[in-house]
Design a protein around this motif. Structure first.
Motif, PDB file in Angstrom:
ATOM      1  N   ASP A  50       0.861  -1.185   0.000  1.00  0.00           N
ATOM      2  CA  ASP A  50       0.000   0.000   0.000  1.00  0.00           C
ATOM      3  C   ASP A  50       0.894   1.231   0.000  1.00  0.00           C
ATOM      4  O   ASP A  50       1.872   1.288   0.747  1.00  0.00           O
ATOM      5  N   ASN A  51       0.551   2.222  -0.820  1.00  0.00           N
ATOM      6  CA  ASN A  51       1.319   3.458  -0.920  1.00  0.00           C
ATOM      7  C   ASN A  51       0.402   4.649  -0.650  1.00  0.00           C
ATOM      8  O   ASN A  51      -0.796   4.599  -0.936  1.00  0.00           O
ATOM      9  N   HIS A  52       0.998   5.733  -0.144  1.00  0.00           N
ATOM     10  CA  HIS A  52       0.254   6.934   0.188  1.00  0.00           C
ATOM     11  C   HIS A  52       1.118   8.126  -0.197  1.00  0.00           C
ATOM     12  O   HIS A  52       2.242   8.248   0.266  1.00  0.00           O
ATOM     13  N   SER A  53       0.594   8.997  -1.047  1.00  0.00           N
ATOM     14  CA  SER A  53       1.331  10.217  -1.387  1.00  0.00           C
ATOM     15  C   SER A  53       0.437  11.424  -1.116  1.00  0.00           C
ATOM     16  O   SER A  53      -0.780  11.336  -1.177  1.00  0.00           O
ATOM     17  N   ARG A  54       1.090  12.521  -0.806  1.00  0.00           N
ATOM     18  CA  ARG A  54       0.395  13.805  -0.659  1.00  0.00           C
ATOM     19  C   ARG A  54       1.090  14.766  -1.598  1.00  0.00           C
ATOM     20  O   ARG A  54       2.313  14.848  -1.616  1.00  0.00           O
ATOM     21  N   SER A  55       0.303  15.501  -2.356  1.00  0.00           N
ATOM     22  CA  SER A  55       0.863  16.415  -3.346  1.00  0.00           C
ATOM     23  C   SER A  55       0.094  17.728  -3.335  1.00  0.00           C
ATOM     24  O   SER A  55      -1.103  17.754  -3.043  1.00  0.00           O
ATOM     25  N   ALA A  56       0.797  18.794  -3.698  1.00  0.00           N
ATOM     26  CA  ALA A  56       0.203  20.122  -3.784  1.00  0.00           C
ATOM     27  C   ALA A  56      -0.485  20.311  -5.139  1.00  0.00           C
ATOM     28  O   ALA A  56      -0.249  19.556  -6.092  1.00  0.00           O
ATOM     29  N   LYS A  57      -1.317  21.338  -5.213  1.00  0.00           N
ATOM     30  CA  LYS A  57      -2.001  21.669  -6.467  1.00  0.00           C
ATOM     31  C   LYS A  57      -0.978  21.841  -7.585  1.00  0.00           C
ATOM     32  O   LYS A  57       0.070  22.461  -7.400  1.00  0.00           O
ATOM     33  N   GLY A  58      -1.300  21.267  -8.736  1.00  0.00           N
ATOM     34  CA  GLY A  58      -0.441  21.416  -9.903  1.00  0.00           C
ATOM     35  C   GLY A  58       0.639  20.366 -10.042  1.00  0.00           C
ATOM     36  O   GLY A  58       1.316  20.312 -11.061  1.00  0.00           O
ATOM     37  N   VAL A  59       0.812  19.516  -9.040  1.00  0.00           N
ATOM     38  CA  VAL A  59       1.796  18.431  -9.148  1.00  0.00           C
ATOM     39  C   VAL A  59       1.244  17.364 -10.074  1.00  0.00           C
ATOM     40  O   VAL A  59       0.085  16.962  -9.957  1.00  0.00           O
ATOM     41  N   LEU A  60       2.070  16.940 -11.014  1.00  0.00           N
ATOM     42  CA  LEU A  60       1.716  15.842 -11.908  1.00  0.00           C
ATOM     43  C   LEU A  60       2.718  14.724 -11.666  1.00  0.00           C
ATOM     44  O   LEU A  60       3.931  14.940 -11.749  1.00  0.00           O
ATOM     45  N   VAL A  77      -8.459   8.552  -3.890  1.00  0.00           N
ATOM     46  CA  VAL A  77      -8.092   9.821  -3.265  1.00  0.00           C
ATOM     47  C   VAL A  77      -8.890   9.947  -1.969  1.00  0.00           C
ATOM     48  O   VAL A  77     -10.106   9.741  -1.960  1.00  0.00           O
ATOM     49  N   VAL A  78      -8.204  10.300  -0.869  1.00  0.00           N
ATOM     50  CA  VAL A  78      -8.893  10.474   0.421  1.00  0.00           C
ATOM     51  C   VAL A  78      -8.921  11.934   0.872  1.00  0.00           C
ATOM     52  O   VAL A  78      -9.581  12.257   1.849  1.00  0.00           O
ATOM     53  N   GLU A  79      -8.213  12.799   0.175  1.00  0.00           N
ATOM     54  CA  GLU A  79      -8.274  14.249   0.421  1.00  0.00           C
ATOM     55  C   GLU A  79      -8.047  14.937  -0.906  1.00  0.00           C
ATOM     56  O   GLU A  79      -7.087  14.633  -1.620  1.00  0.00           O
ATOM     57  N   SER A 128      -4.508  20.542  -2.395  1.00  0.00           N
ATOM     58  CA  SER A 128      -3.615  19.413  -2.144  1.00  0.00           C
ATOM     59  C   SER A 128      -4.445  18.155  -2.306  1.00  0.00           C
ATOM     60  O   SER A 128      -5.680  18.219  -2.369  1.00  0.00           O
ATOM     61  N   ALA A 129      -3.774  17.018  -2.372  1.00  0.00           N
ATOM     62  CA  ALA A 129      -4.488  15.738  -2.478  1.00  0.00           C
ATOM     63  C   ALA A 129      -3.665  14.649  -1.817  1.00  0.00           C
ATOM     64  O   ALA A 129      -2.432  14.641  -1.910  1.00  0.00           O
ATOM     65  N   GLN A 130      -4.374  13.749  -1.156  1.00  0.00           N
ATOM     66  CA  GLN A 130      -3.761  12.542  -0.629  1.00  0.00           C
ATOM     67  C   GLN A 130      -4.275  11.385  -1.475  1.00  0.00           C
ATOM     68  O   GLN A 130      -5.481  11.181  -1.619  1.00  0.00           O
TER      69      GLN A 130
END
Length: 183
Positions: A50-60, A77-79, A128-130
Motif C-alpha cells: 500500500d502506498n500513500h502520497s500527498r501532493s500540492a495543487k499542480g503536481v503531476l 483519493v482520500v483528500e 492538495s491531495a492525498q
C-alpha cells in the motif's frame, strides 16, 4: 454488493464505486473487499504493498510503470481531487497508446483499477491531495520507467491550463514511441 464496477473505454481499466453509508455523524464505506474485487473486477489479484502520497495543487506524477515486475494498481483519493490517467502500453493490444482519464476525489469516493501493462499518472486539481494505492508487486527502482505526460502521440486531455510541477524523472520521461513497452 457494496461496490458498483463500470468498465471504461479501455476494458481492463475499471471504475469502482463503493456504497457509502452516511448520516449526520459522517460516512462509512468499505474501501476494499478481496471477495468482491475477485468477483466483480478481476480474479486472482493479490495486493502486496500500500502506498500513500500527498501532493500540492499542480503536481503531476507519472506516467509511471515498471517494465519488469509490472504492477497492477488500485487507486483512490482520500483528500482533495485529482485527474487520474491510465495508458495502455501493451504493443499487442488493439488499444495500444490509448488512454482513459477521470476525476478521483474524496467526495466521489471513486477508485480506479489499472492492471499490469498500463502506465499511470495523475495531476492534482485541488489545493492538495492525498492519493492511496494498492499494488500487485513491489517497487523496483531499476525497473521503473516514465512516459512524458504531454506526449502528443498519446494526446491526453489534461484538464489544466498551467505547466504542472514535475519530478526530474517525470520531466525526463520518454515519448511512447521511444519507451520500453510490453509485448
Amino acid at each position: 454488493m457494496a461496490i458498483q464496477v463500470t468498465a471504461t473505454a479501455l476494458p481492463e481499466v475499471k471504475i469502482i464505486e463503493p456504497k457509502v453509508f452516511g448520516d449526520a455523524r459522517g460516512y462509512f464505506y468499505e474501501s476494499f473487499n478481496a471477495v468482491e474485487f475477485a468477483e466483480q473486477v478481476e480474479a486472482g489479484v493479490t495486493f502486496v504493498q500500500d502506498n500513500h502520497s500527498r501532493s500540492a495543487k499542480g503536481v503531476l506524477r507519472g506516467l509511471h510503470y515498471q517494465i519488469q515486475h509490472a504492477q497492477g494498481k488500485l487507486v483512490r483519493v482520500v483528500e482533495g481531487e485529482v485527474f487520474d490517467v491510465a495508458v495502455d502500453i501493451r504493443k499487442s493490444s488493439p488499444n495500444f497508446g490509448k488512454w482513459e482519464g477521470l476525476i478521483l476525489s474524496a467526495q466521489n469516493h471513486r477508485q480506479l483499477w489499472i492492471p499490469p501493462g498500463f502506465a499511470h499518472g495523475f495531476v492534482v486539481l485541488s489545493d492538495s491531495a492525498q492519493f492511496l494505492y494498492k499494488t500487485t508487486d513491489y517497487w523496483f527502482a531499476e525497473h521503473e520507467r516514465s512516459i512524458i505526460w504531454n506526449d502528443v502521440d498519446i494526446g491526453i486531455e489534461w484538464p489544466i491550463n498551467f505547466e504542472p510541477m514535475l519530478a526530474a524523472k517525470d520531466a525526463a520521461g520518454k515519448r511512447l514511441s521511444e519507451a520500453e513497452v510490453f509485448a
